[in-house]
Design a protein around this motif. Structure first.
Motif, short mmCIF file in Angstrom:
data_model
loop_
_atom_site.label_atom_id
_atom_site.label_comp_id
_atom_site.label_asym_id
_atom_site.label_seq_id
_atom_site.Cartn_x
_atom_site.Cartn_y
_atom_site.Cartn_z
N ARG A 1 0.70 -1.33 0.08
CA ARG A 1 -0.02 0.01 -0.02
C ARG A 1 0.69 1.32 -0.04
NH1 ARG A 1 -2.96 1.59 5.75
NH2 ARG A 1 -3.34 3.43 4.59
N THR A 2 0.10 2.24 -0.34
CA THR A 2 0.69 3.66 -0.09
C THR A 2 0.01 4.52 0.84
OG1 THR A 2 -0.33 4.88 -1.91
CG2 THR A 2 1.47 3.73 -2.50
N PHE A 3 0.59 5.66 1.18
CA PHE A 3 -0.25 6.55 2.51
C PHE A 3 -0.76 7.73 1.84
CE2 PHE A 3 2.89 3.56 4.08
CZ PHE A 3 2.37 2.79 4.98
N GLN A 4 -1.76 8.05 2.56
CA GLN A 4 -2.35 9.68 2.08
C GLN A 4 -1.53 10.68 2.14
OE1 GLN A 4 -6.20 9.59 4.01
NE2 GLN A 4 -6.47 11.62 3.35
N ASN A 5 -0.86 10.52 3.70
CA ASN A 5 0.11 11.70 3.87
C ASN A 5 1.29 10.91 4.10
OD1 ASN A 5 -0.52 9.98 6.02
ND2 ASN A 5 -0.93 11.75 7.46
N LEU A 6 1.97 10.74 2.85
CA LEU A 6 3.25 10.06 2.43
C LEU A 6 4.21 9.50 3.65
CD1 LEU A 6 4.10 12.88 -0.04
CD2 LEU A 6 3.79 10.47 -0.66
N ARG A 7 4.37 8.48 3.64
CA ARG A 7 5.40 7.91 4.72
C ARG A 7 6.75 7.33 4.35
NH1 ARG A 7 1.87 6.94 9.61
NH2 ARG A 7 3.65 7.03 10.67
N LEU A 8 7.62 8.19 3.30
CA LEU A 8 8.80 7.87 3.02
C LEU A 8 9.78 7.92 4.17
CD1 LEU A 8 8.48 9.63 -0.56
CD2 LEU A 8 8.64 7.18 -0.19
N PHE A 9 10.86 7.35 3.87
CA PHE A 9 11.97 7.51 4.82
C PHE A 9 12.77 8.80 4.26
CE2 PHE A 9 11.65 2.92 4.59
CZ PHE A 9 11.02 2.73 5.74
N GLN A 10 12.45 9.83 4.87
CA GLN A 10 12.63 11.35 4.18
C GLN A 10 14.24 11.47 4.21
OE1 GLN A 10 10.58 14.03 4.20
NE2 GLN A 10 8.74 12.68 4.38
N ALA B 1 -3.34 11.15 -5.90
CA ALA B 1 -3.40 12.29 -6.58
C ALA B 1 -3.40 13.41 -5.80
CB ALA B 1 -4.29 12.15 -7.62
N ALA B 2 -3.49 13.28 -4.60
CA ALA B 2 -3.66 14.30 -3.59
C ALA B 2 -2.65 15.28 -3.66
CB ALA B 2 -3.69 13.67 -1.98
N GLY B 3 -2.70 16.54 -3.77
CA GLY B 3 -1.97 17.64 -3.77
C GLY B 3 -1.31 17.77 -5.19
N GLU C 1 -2.03 18.52 -14.40
CA GLU C 1 -1.02 17.93 -15.34
C GLU C 1 -0.39 16.71 -14.69
OE1 GLU C 1 2.95 18.97 -17.55
OE2 GLU C 1 1.82 20.68 -16.53
N GLU C 2 -0.13 16.74 -13.52
CA GLU C 2 0.61 15.75 -12.95
C GLU C 2 -0.44 14.59 -12.71
OE1 GLU C 2 3.99 17.41 -9.92
OE2 GLU C 2 1.92 18.04 -9.34
N VAL C 3 -1.68 14.94 -12.45
CA VAL C 3 -2.84 13.85 -12.19
C VAL C 3 -2.73 13.00 -13.48
CG1 VAL C 3 -5.16 13.52 -11.77
CG2 VAL C 3 -3.85 15.40 -10.44
N ARG D 1 5.10 10.96 -4.31
CA ARG D 1 4.00 9.88 -4.66
C ARG D 1 4.39 9.01 -5.60
NH1 ARG D 1 0.04 10.65 -1.37
NH2 ARG D 1 -0.51 12.47 -0.77
N ARG D 2 5.07 9.29 -6.50
CA ARG D 2 5.62 8.29 -7.49
C ARG D 2 6.54 7.41 -6.83
NH1 ARG D 2 5.79 9.20 -13.18
NH2 ARG D 2 4.30 10.61 -13.67
N LEU D 3 7.45 7.78 -5.98
CA LEU D 3 8.39 7.12 -5.25
C LEU D 3 7.82 5.88 -4.38
CD1 LEU D 3 11.24 6.23 -4.32
CD2 LEU D 3 11.19 8.23 -2.86
N GLU D 4 6.65 6.46 -3.62
CA GLU D 4 5.81 5.58 -2.85
C GLU D 4 5.24 4.49 -3.70
OE1 GLU D 4 2.69 7.00 -0.20
OE2 GLU D 4 4.11 6.67 1.55
N ILE D 5 4.87 4.78 -4.76
CA ILE D 5 4.33 3.70 -5.61
C ILE D 5 5.69 2.78 -6.06
CG2 ILE D 5 3.21 3.07 -7.85
CD1 ILE D 5 1.81 5.91 -7.63
#
Lengths: 293, 258, 297
Positions: free
Chosen positions: B83-92, B180-182, B186-188, B159-163
């Motif tokens: 899964r991915t997350f609504q409010n991104l959870r990458l290792f910043q 697509a949030a935020g 064009e990006e969408v 967002r792409r990185l999370e995918i």
């Protein structure tokens, strides 16, 4: 039966002193969300101010303790301004505050090692310690009763301050969310100063009683570990929790010392901590924080 | 068609709030489905229940015929869900590549002894993990950003990185939470293309949460609509668009953004 | 080769570095803040010296069993307590560390209590200390540059995201604690052989605080930073020995000052290595940076 009652009173008395320290520590935690390890230093500062005024200036206990309370309060504010404010203004990583507080605790302890020396000092007999008979069913000391009464007075005072005054209300609001309280127009820096002043003042009260109980030395601040443990057992950031945790701890210590062995009392304290946290990982009254996903 | 995920009779309470109400739905293998609904409808909670973040109050969730209702998160992921997350959870603070490698290593093994000596399979496996992760970064168009810290990437790239990181887990079912949030329009559009591509190239089943109805309508042949924790409609985009409950949920609550 | 004094400092450096690497793995790489790791050093020291002196075990076996003993205790203690997060574990770790010390102090029949254990054979010579340091540093650097390193860092950076990438975070946290317990245990065993005398009070909370602050000083999440930090602190401590009164005061003040001005420590999360020097040269030549790090769209 007699001894049980006696140990219970002693335990409550010790617990109430822990409560004074634990409540201040928990209050700071509730606002800034870090464990202030320098809290023990405030207690030592209070103890030494009281000692010096009694010994060298020859003031009475009332003047000495008033000066100790104010002095420790101001030192607490100073500690915050010098060490924590620059950090919290730059980052919101509470770990850095925690480590800075460890540093401050070492600093305060060693300031006293240098200016007062490492030896143990006894406060002049300003607090009566003679035995008192309680309705003929148990004997305890005047000191235990006095520390219990003083703790109750100060904790009630804190309760009134937090519920009846404007700043008390602001502190309680900030405990929910400091940032929002700031946005609502609360002067955050002043609020934090008030919180530290209160915490330092309460610690000094505890410090005076502890220096009578155990004599005064620079490492006396280490005893705050017990108060931290009490606060954690009660649930970090919860003031009623800190009080309940402290009383449990005081009772456990005194009952262990009285009925098992005096050497085991610290071990029992640590066991109690671990067991409580295993059953309730956020303490007895702690908020169960679920992360939003 | 074989069902891959079955959610049946699921309820969840948060204190007094009935967050998910008698949820039932089935995803067939290879589906690209959308989960829509107004803010606070309980969409993310459904994802959290599937991925074992919260325990269920009642009901069952079955994945490939196995009941996963009481599994822990890492066990659910191990069964083939990502899964991915609504409010991104990458290792910043880690690089984009390291983010993907962290997920990718789940399918490339070597022992503890090999790890502390860098002998044996260590070298080859690490090379495999790195190559595979670079491939995935390339797939989402981030190959030239591999060494950049994830937290410093532009939002759309994160967002792409999370995918990419989710794909590295080699899932059979991919759950995308508001990908697509935020993003700007064009990006969408680019994202929609990406989702459609990975759906067919990786032979995935995808369930995507979207807040904007139009987007889901465009890419998802199958749509589930929720409101106040309950499923109010399910079907193809036309059915959903004309469903009175759906219209009421959207127009009654808020005007859909153009 | 060296004078006795220099030799002593090098041995001490090796021992401190081994312990600090253990704490660094746990605190810097796994994000678990500990204030009780002196307890594991104490376990290593006591287990090894008692096995060597009372059971007549060869010293090498003693050191290994000391490390293993500390690791086992860490593992057993970690399973229930590592469910605690953040400050709750930090406070619990004080309790655990102090509990180990108190048990050693009260178990008079075996440990001689507070009087300590004298007359431990001086098995920690310079070659022994150096060999242990080199082997354990090599293994630690390999470990953090492996799948385990990435897994620990994932737990540190985002516990929830880590478990949703398929990591059994609870198990990883315990593993990290067990490894760090082993390192501290071995360091304790070596310390016992170096000083020939151990006492529970040597392993009190101040020692634990010291271990953790060295790691913070070097930079959380940088193993080379930990080694540099240990080096600096050990040497500075020796330098200040003549004015030992002020030593601890300065030490405390330095911690505060670092937190104010450079909380990420000496090294931040970087490691000494190819990339570090590349970044450094890049930073020294700002023009290059504009070319190399330019944004491509």
């Amino acid at each position: 039966m007699e001894t049980v009652l006696q140990q219970v009173i002693n335990g409550l008395s010790l617990g109430s002193v822990y409560a004074l320290i634990a409540v201040g520590y928990s209050l700071v935690y509730s606002i800034l969300l870090f464990s202030n390890f320098a809290h023990g230093g405030f207690l030592v500062i209070g103890g030494y101010i009281c000692y010096f005024i009694l010994r060298s200036i020859g003031g009475g206990i009332w003047i000495a303790s008033l000066a100790a309370l104010m002095g420790a309060g101001f030192c607490a504010v100073l500690t915050e301004k010098l060490a924590y404010k620059p950090i919290r203004e730059r980052t919101n990583v509470t770990l850095y505050l925690l480590i800075a507080s460890m540093g401050m605790s070492i600093v305060i302890e060693n300031i006293f090692v240098i200016i007062a020396g490492g030896r143990f000092r006894a406060l002049p007999p300003v607090i009566p310690t003679q035995p008192v008979s309680l309705f003929g069913i148990a004997t305890t000391s005047m000191f235990d009763i006095l520390s219990l009464v003083t703790a109750v007075v100060f904790l009630s005072g804190l309760q009134i301050f937090l519920t009846r005054t404007k700043w008390g209300l602001a502190i309680r609001a900030a405990a929910y969310d400091l940032r929002v309280a700031g946005l609502m127009g609360v002067n955050v820096n002043r609020l934090i100063s008030i919180v530290f002043f209160t915490a330092g003042l309460l610690a000094a009260v505890g410090g005076i009683f502890l220096s009578v109980r155990y004599t005064l030395y620079p490492q006396l601040g280490l005893i705050t570990i017990k108060a931290f443990i009490a606060a954690v057992i009660g649930g970090l950031g919860s003031l009623p929790g800190a009080v309940v945790g402290s009383l449990i701890l005081g009772l456990a210590e005194m009952l262990t010392a009285g009925f098992i062995s005096s050497q085991m009392r610290d071990l029992v304290v640590f066991l109690l901590l671990v067991i409580t946290l295993l059953i309730r990982p956020t303490g007895l009254f702690g908020k169960d924080v679920k992360e939003k996903v | 068609m074989t069902p891959i995920l079955e959610v049946s009779g699921v309820n969840k309470f948060f204190g007094g709030v009935h967050a998910v109400v008698d949820m039932d739905f089935v995803l067939e293998k290879g589906m690209l489905a959308g989960l829509i609904g107004p803010n606070g409808a309980g969409k993310t909670t459904v994802f959290n229940l599937i991925t074992g973040i919260y325990p269920l109050e009642t009901g069952h969730i079955t994945f490939k015929g196995e009941d996963i209702s009481s599994l822990k998160s890492y066990e659910v992921i191990g069964r083939g869900i990502a899964r991915t997350f609504q409010n991104l959870r990458l290792f910043q603070r880690s690089s984009a590549l390291e983010n993907v490698m962290t997920a990718c290593q789940q399918h490339h093994h070597y022992s503890f002894l090999e790890a502390v000596t860098h002998l044996g399979r260590w070298k080859k496996t690490e090379t495999d993990i790195r190559l595979r992760s670079m491939e995935l970064l390339d797939r989402v168009g981030l190959a030239d950003r591999a060494d950049q810290a994830a937290g410093t990437l532009p939002y759309g790239y994160q967002r792409r990185l999370e995918i990419a990181r989710a794909l590295a887990l080699e899932p059979e079912l991919l759950l995308l939470d508001e990908p697509a949030a935020g993003m700007n329009p064009e990006e969408v559009l680019e994202l929609n293309e990406l989702i459609k591509e990975i759906h067919s190239d990786f032979k995935l089943t995808i369930l995507v949460i979207e807040h904007h109805m139009e987007l889901v309508m465009e890419i998802c042949p199958h749509v589930i609509c929720m409101n106040f924790g309950a499923k109010i409609a399910e079907g193809n985009p036309e059915t959903i668009q004309n469903h009175p409950e759906v219209l009421r949920a959207y127009l009654g609550e808020e005007v859909p953004e153009a | 080769m060296f004078g006795g004094y220099t030799e002593g400092i090098i041995i001490l450096l090796c021992i401190n570095s081994i312990a600090a690497m253990g704490v660094s793995l746990l605190t810097g790489f796994t994000g678990i803040f500990t204030l009780g790791h002196a307890g594991y050093m104490a376990l290593g020291a006591y287990v090894s010296s008692l096995l060597i002196m009372k059971a007549g075990m060869p010293w090498l076996a003693g050191i290994f069993l000391g490390g293993t003993g500390a690791m086992l205790v860490a593992w057993l203690v970690g399973i229930p307590t590592l469910k605690l997060m953040g400050d709750y574990y930090a406070i619990a770790s004080i309790g655990l560390g102090e509990a180990i010390r108190l048990i050693l102090e009260n178990w008079q029949s075996v440990t001689r209590g507070a009087r300590g254990v004298p007359g431990i054979p001086p098995y920690t010579t310079l070659p022994v200390a150096l060999a242990f340091f080199l082997v354990m540093a090599f293994a630690m650097f390999c470990l953090i540059n492996s799948r385990y390193g990435r897994a620990f860092k994932a737990c540190r950076d985002d516990y929830l995201a880590a478990s949703l990438l398929g990591f059994n975070t609870a198990k990883l946290r315990v593993l990290s604690l067990a490894i760090s317990g082993f390192y501290c245990g071995v360091a304790g065993a070596l310390l016992a052989g170096f000083l020939s005398f151990i006492q529970p009070i040597m392993f009190d909370m101040i020692k634990s605080t010291e271990l953790t602050s060295v790691v913070v000083f070097g930079g959380l999440g940088s193993m080379s930073g930990t080694l540099i930090g240990t080096g600096i602190i050990t040497l500075v401590t020796e330098l200040f020995r003549p004015i030992s009164q002020y030593r601890m005061l300065i030490y405390g003040a330095v911690i505060v000052i670092i937190m104010i001005f450079r909380p990420e420590g000496i090294m931040g999360q970087k490691e000494l290595g190819k990339t570090f020097f590349r970044d450094l040269t890049r930073r020294l030549k700002p023009a290059d940076k504009r070319h190399g790090g330019g944004v491509k769209r």
